[in-house]
Structure formats: structure tokens, C-alpha cells
Design a protein around this motif. Structure first.
Motif, mmCIF file in Angstrom:
data_model
loop_
_atom_site.group_PDB
_atom_site.id
_atom_site.type_symbol
_atom_site.label_atom_id
_atom_site.label_comp_id
_atom_site.label_asym_id
_atom_site.label_seq_id
_atom_site.Cartn_x
_atom_site.Cartn_y
_atom_site.Cartn_z
ATOM 1 N N LEU A 1 0.807 -1.223 0.000
ATOM 2 C CA LEU A 1 0.000 0.000 0.000
ATOM 3 C C LEU A 1 0.835 1.266 0.000
ATOM 4 O O LEU A 1 0.299 2.355 -0.210
ATOM 5 N N GLY A 2 2.120 1.136 0.254
ATOM 6 C CA GLY A 2 2.987 2.309 0.315
ATOM 7 C C GLY A 2 3.468 2.558 1.722
ATOM 8 O O GLY A 2 2.793 2.195 2.698
ATOM 9 N N GLU B 1 3.481 5.073 3.527
ATOM 10 C CA GLU B 1 2.626 5.920 4.367
ATOM 11 C C GLU B 1 1.589 5.103 5.140
ATOM 12 O O GLU B 1 0.961 5.619 6.078
ATOM 13 N N TRP B 2 1.395 3.833 4.748
ATOM 14 C CA TRP B 2 0.420 2.976 5.421
ATOM 15 C C TRP B 2 1.074 2.001 6.395
ATOM 16 O O TRP B 2 0.418 1.087 6.905
ATOM 17 N N ALA B 3 2.352 2.192 6.682
ATOM 18 C CA ALA B 3 3.021 1.312 7.639
ATOM 19 C C ALA B 3 2.379 1.388 9.022
ATOM 20 O O ALA B 3 2.323 0.399 9.755
ATOM 21 N N GLU B 4 1.874 2.570 9.371
ATOM 22 C CA GLU B 4 1.204 2.723 10.666
ATOM 23 C C GLU B 4 -0.055 1.859 10.743
ATOM 24 O O GLU B 4 -0.376 1.310 11.804
ATOM 25 N N ALA B 5 -0.755 1.716 9.609
ATOM 26 C CA ALA B 5 -1.910 0.823 9.581
ATOM 27 C C ALA B 5 -1.476 -0.614 9.832
ATOM 28 O O ALA B 5 -2.209 -1.404 10.452
ATOM 29 N N GLY B 6 -0.279 -0.974 9.356
ATOM 30 C CA GLY B 6 0.256 -2.291 9.652
ATOM 31 C C GLY B 6 0.511 -2.494 11.136
ATOM 32 O O GLY B 6 0.342 -3.602 11.662
ATOM 33 N N GLN B 7 0.922 -1.421 11.816
ATOM 34 C CA GLN B 7 1.069 -1.504 13.268
ATOM 35 C C GLN B 7 -0.282 -1.733 13.940
ATOM 36 O O GLN B 7 -0.386 -2.495 14.902
ATOM 37 N N VAL B 8 -1.312 -1.055 13.424
ATOM 38 C CA VAL B 8 -2.660 -1.268 13.961
ATOM 39 C C VAL B 8 -3.086 -2.714 13.744
ATOM 40 O O VAL B 8 -3.648 -3.359 14.632
ATOM 41 N N ALA B 9 -2.812 -3.243 12.528
ATOM 42 C CA ALA B 9 -3.157 -4.631 12.242
ATOM 43 C C ALA B 9 -2.456 -5.581 13.206
ATOM 44 O O ALA B 9 -3.043 -6.560 13.683
ATOM 45 N N ARG B 10 -1.208 -5.304 13.492
ATOM 46 C CA ARG B 10 -0.443 -6.130 14.431
ATOM 47 C C ARG B 10 -1.087 -6.108 15.815
ATOM 48 O O ARG B 10 -1.149 -7.134 16.500
#
Length: 202
Positions: free
Chosen positions: A85-86, A88-97
């Protein structure tokens, strides 16, 4: 709620995570629930003692998928979101974790919850729902008030949901082991045309 407490960016992270993880697993869970409900109702009418066996089969089939839903985002969440996703969406990956344990246990608990429907444990169902709402809002708000941090607040929400889904799995297990209070407690439900439990049960 994340949008109210933090902002549009954080709400976007939560929304994207839920669309990627929770929505597909919810669809699968609905399909499994309908099959489990019909099979449990039919088999328990013939032999109430069968409920524990059917429950065990369902649990064994749900556990590997639920564990995968937990482990994959925990291990690869930020990396996968950034890659596909780019950055800029790494933070969303943290949320997913963070929320993966809650989503994984929700996937397991949802179909097993049909035990409470079949045996008409309405009071237990309402109690579990009330505990989930109170604990989730209470713990999430407490962490938010103490830290004001987005990821820590999400961790509070996730912890509360994980605990309540674990409690629900334990409650349904006990209910399945005990079986119906009376034969009249068993609800009639339609059995799906193709039943993934059939081969193992017969």
C-alpha cells in the motif's frame, strides 16, 4: 471512535485494517456459523450428548485459521502494508499487528457462539455482550486518558476484545459440554446443503 479521539488519519488506519482483516474473516465466519448451527441443532435433537463432539470438531477446524489471522499480521503487518500500500500505510500495519489477536479470536468465537443460540442461553449471550462493551470502552478510555497515544489506546481496545472473546469461547465450551437443560431447549435450524462436518461426524 478513533476519529473522534485522534483524527481522520488514525481513523483511516483503523478503517483500512478492519476492511483488510475483519471484513473477510467475518464473511467466512458467517458461512461457518450457519453450517455449525444447523448441524448442532440436528444432531443435538437426536442425541444431546453429541453437542460436545460437534463443538470439538468445529473448534479444531477454526483454530488453525484463527491462529493464522493472529500470527501473520503480528509478524508481517507493518512490512506487508508498507510493501503493498505504500510506506505511508506502515502505521496501519502496526494497527493490524495490535488488533490481530482480537480479530483472530473473534473468528473462532463467532461460529461457536451458535451453541448459545441452539440451547437458548439468552441471558448468557446478553451478559457476554454487556461485558464486552463495558470492558472495551472502559479499558480503551482508561488508556486514552492516561497516555493520549493512538497505538496504546488501540492496544487497550484489542486487549479488552481479546479477553472477552476468550471468555466467550470458554463459556460456549462449558455450554456444549453440559448440553441442553431440556430437550425443548434445542432450537430447530436449517442444515446447509453442503456440510463440512458431515464426513467426520458420520
Amino acid at each position: 471512535m478513533s476519529g473522534i479521539w485522534f483524527g481522520a488519519e488514525e481513523a483511516g488506519y483503523v478503517g483500512l485494517t478492519w476492511r483488510i482483516l475483519a471484513a473477510p474473516t467475518a464473511l467466512i465466519g458467517v458461512a461457518v456459523s450457519s453450517v455449525f448451527l444447523g448441524e448442532l441443532a440436528r444432531r443435538s435433537q437426536d442425541d444431546p450428548a453429541e453437542s460436545a463432539r460437534i463443538y470439538s470438531i468445529a473448534l479444531r477446524r477454526l483454530l488453525p485459521i484463527g491462529l493464522a489471522i493472529i500470527v501473520l499480521p503480528v509478524v508481517f503487518g507493518p512490512w506487508a502494508f508498507a510493501l503493498f500500500l505504500g510506506p505511508e500505510w506502515a502505521e496501519a500495519g502496526q494497527v493490524a499487528r495490535i488488533v490481530a489477536p482480537a480479530i483472530g479470536l473473534s473468528f473462532i468465537a463467532g461460529p461457536l457462539r451458535q451453541v448459545l443460540v441452539v440451547f437458548e442461553r439468552h441471558r448468557m449471550t446478553l451478559t457476554l455482550d454487556a461485558v464486552r462493551v463495558v470492558l472495551t470502552l472502559g479499558l480503551g478510555l482508561a488508556v486514552y486518558e492516561q497516555t493520549g497515544d493512538f497505538l496504546k489506546t488501540m492496544a487497550g481496545f484489542s486487549l479488552a476484545l481479546t479477553l472477552t472473546y476468550a471468555l466467550e469461547i470458554a463459556a460456549t465450551w462449558v455450554t456444549a459440554r453440559r448440553g441442553p437443560r431440556r430437550r425443548e431447549d434445542i432450537s430447530v435450524a436449517q442444515t446447509a446443503s453442503e456440510n463440512p462436518f458431515e464426513e467426520e461426524l458420520d
